[in-house]
Design a protein around this motif. Sequence first.
Motif, PDB file in Angstrom:
ATOM      1  N   LYS A   1       0.803  -1.204   0.000  1.00  0.00           N
ATOM      2  CA  LYS A   1       0.000   0.000   0.000  1.00  0.00           C
ATOM      3  C   LYS A   1       0.844   1.265   0.000  1.00  0.00           C
ATOM      4  CE  LYS A   1      -3.942  -2.064   2.264  1.00  0.00           C
ATOM      5  NZ  LYS A   1      -4.869  -2.008   3.366  1.00  0.00           N
ATOM      6  N   HIS A   2       2.134   1.113   0.248  1.00  0.00           N
ATOM      7  CA  HIS A   2       3.008   2.287   0.290  1.00  0.00           C
ATOM      8  C   HIS A   2       3.313   2.755  -1.122  1.00  0.00           C
ATOM      9  CE1 HIS A   2       5.993   5.042   1.780  1.00  0.00           C
ATOM     10  NE2 HIS A   2       6.810   4.602   0.833  1.00  0.00           N
ATOM     11  N   GLN A   3       3.232   4.061  -1.352  1.00  0.00           N
ATOM     12  CA  GLN A   3       3.570   4.621  -2.652  1.00  0.00           C
ATOM     13  C   GLN A   3       4.915   5.326  -2.554  1.00  0.00           C
ATOM     14  OE1 GLN A   3       0.416   7.167  -3.904  1.00  0.00           O
ATOM     15  NE2 GLN A   3      -1.030   5.500  -4.199  1.00  0.00           N
ATOM     16  N   PHE A   4       5.798   4.987  -3.478  1.00  0.00           N
ATOM     17  CA  PHE A   4       7.111   5.596  -3.496  1.00  0.00           C
ATOM     18  C   PHE A   4       7.084   6.827  -4.379  1.00  0.00           C
ATOM     19  CE2 PHE A   4       7.970   1.197  -2.425  1.00  0.00           C
ATOM     20  CZ  PHE A   4       8.824   1.357  -1.351  1.00  0.00           C
ATOM     21  N   LYS A   5       7.922   7.806  -4.044  1.00  0.00           N
ATOM     22  CA  LYS A   5       8.058   8.990  -4.886  1.00  0.00           C
ATOM     23  C   LYS A   5       8.688   8.556  -6.200  1.00  0.00           C
ATOM     24  CE  LYS A   5       8.851  12.118  -1.056  1.00  0.00           C
ATOM     25  NZ  LYS A   5       9.827  12.995  -0.399  1.00  0.00           N
ATOM     26  N   LYS A   6       8.216   9.141  -7.292  1.00  0.00           N
ATOM     27  CA  LYS A   6       8.755   8.759  -8.596  1.00  0.00           C
ATOM     28  C   LYS A   6      10.110   9.387  -8.854  1.00  0.00           C
ATOM     29  CE  LYS A   6       4.473   7.567 -10.571  1.00  0.00           C
ATOM     30  NZ  LYS A   6       3.272   7.589 -10.825  1.00  0.00           N
ATOM     31  N   THR A   7      10.319  10.592  -8.357  1.00  0.00           N
ATOM     32  CA  THR A   7      11.620  11.235  -8.534  1.00  0.00           C
ATOM     33  C   THR A   7      12.227  11.468  -7.158  1.00  0.00           C
ATOM     34  OG1 THR A   7      10.596  13.416  -8.562  1.00  0.00           O
ATOM     35  CG2 THR A   7      11.002  12.391 -10.684  1.00  0.00           C
ATOM     36  N   VAL A   8      13.461  11.080  -7.031  1.00  0.00           N
ATOM     37  CA  VAL A   8      14.163  11.246  -5.770  1.00  0.00           C
ATOM     38  C   VAL A   8      14.947  12.548  -5.845  1.00  0.00           C
ATOM     39  CG1 VAL A   8      15.899  10.273  -4.226  1.00  0.00           C
ATOM     40  CG2 VAL A   8      14.322   8.764  -5.448  1.00  0.00           C
ATOM     41  N   LYS A   9      14.761  13.392  -4.843  1.00  0.00           N
ATOM     42  CA  LYS A   9      15.503  14.648  -4.782  1.00  0.00           C
ATOM     43  C   LYS A   9      16.943  14.321  -4.417  1.00  0.00           C
ATOM     44  CE  LYS A   9      15.445  19.139  -2.579  1.00  0.00           C
ATOM     45  NZ  LYS A   9      14.868  19.968  -1.534  1.00  0.00           N
ATOM     46  N   LYS A  10      17.873  14.778  -5.236  1.00  0.00           N
ATOM     47  CA  LYS A  10      19.288  14.482  -5.017  1.00  0.00           C
ATOM     48  C   LYS A  10      19.912  15.598  -4.185  1.00  0.00           C
ATOM     49  CE  LYS A  10      22.870  11.878  -5.882  1.00  0.00           C
ATOM     50  NZ  LYS A  10      23.035  10.588  -5.323  1.00  0.00           N
ATOM     51  N   THR A  11      19.972  15.379  -2.884  1.00  0.00           N
ATOM     52  CA  THR A  11      20.590  16.334  -1.972  1.00  0.00           C
ATOM     53  C   THR A  11      22.091  16.113  -1.986  1.00  0.00           C
ATOM     54  OG1 THR A  11      18.638  16.223  -0.557  1.00  0.00           O
ATOM     55  CG2 THR A  11      20.616  17.155   0.412  1.00  0.00           C
ATOM     56  N   GLN A  12      22.840  17.189  -2.100  1.00  0.00           N
ATOM     57  CA  GLN A  12      24.293  17.088  -2.059  1.00  0.00           C
ATOM     58  C   GLN A  12      24.745  16.744  -0.645  1.00  0.00           C
ATOM     59  OE1 GLN A  12      25.298  21.059  -3.648  1.00  0.00           O
ATOM     60  NE2 GLN A  12      26.687  19.924  -4.979  1.00  0.00           N
ATOM     61  N   ALA A  13      25.839  16.024  -0.561  1.00  0.00           N
ATOM     62  CA  ALA A  13      26.434  15.714   0.732  1.00  0.00           C
ATOM     63  C   ALA A  13      27.579  16.681   0.999  1.00  0.00           C
ATOM     64  CB  ALA A  13      26.970  14.283   0.734  1.00  0.00           C
ATOM     65  N   TYR A  14      27.870  16.893   2.278  1.00  0.00           N
ATOM     66  CA  TYR A  14      29.051  17.659   2.652  1.00  0.00           C
ATOM     67  C   TYR A  14      30.261  16.749   2.525  1.00  0.00           C
ATOM     68  CZ  TYR A  14      25.958  21.260   4.500  1.00  0.00           C
ATOM     69  OH  TYR A  14      25.010  22.235   4.615  1.00  0.00           O
ATOM     70  N   SER A  15      31.393  17.303   2.161  1.00  0.00           N
ATOM     71  CA  SER A  15      32.623  16.508   2.057  1.00  0.00           C
ATOM     72  C   SER A  15      33.141  16.215   3.466  1.00  0.00           C
ATOM     73  CB  SER A  15      33.686  17.276   1.268  1.00  0.00           C
ATOM     74  OG  SER A  15      34.142  18.392   2.024  1.00  0.00           O
TER      75      SER A  15
END
Length: 168
Positions: A1-15
């Motif tokens: 029943k869970h719906q997944f987001k179709k587009t994943v937001k690509k958050t940058q990581a800190y180095s």
Amino acid sequence: KHQFKKTVKKTQAYSVSEVKRMLDKSEGWLKIFLEISIKYGLRTGETMGLKWNDFNLERGFFKIQRSITKGVITESSEVIHQNKNHLRDIYLFPETLELLKKYSNYKPDHEWLFVTKEGKPFLQGDTVRNYHVKPFLEKIGVEYKAVYATRRTYISIMRQSEKIKLED
């Protein structure tokens, strides 16, 4: 029943060097906030939702039991769709344990770990971002990516360490 987001937001990581700078230069509650968010991969709302009774400083662990999102405090037992692992125990690194013990001597509130100047829990991640994290990062010369980037950073560092481990 869970719906997944179709587009994943690509958050940058800190180095790794940015993380080191952030943890070395931060002080007070913000140091604890960043330490817990980055080293343990907590979501911003999970970090904001921490209470002192979530911690067992004698045994060196804490429990994630609630999250604060858009002004709403959600206890893990209230989560209907448990698609996120909000209820979990996390063991503390020795350096974090020491920081927390020192912080507990000067705690600004007896219930919540992080509170506003008015002594209330932070209810909006925007407040933490706009009035605390962004100015701090600007001051130390680290580009702001997102408050949530601390979680992405944790995942990125774990993946890097796994690659190093496999190569050895």
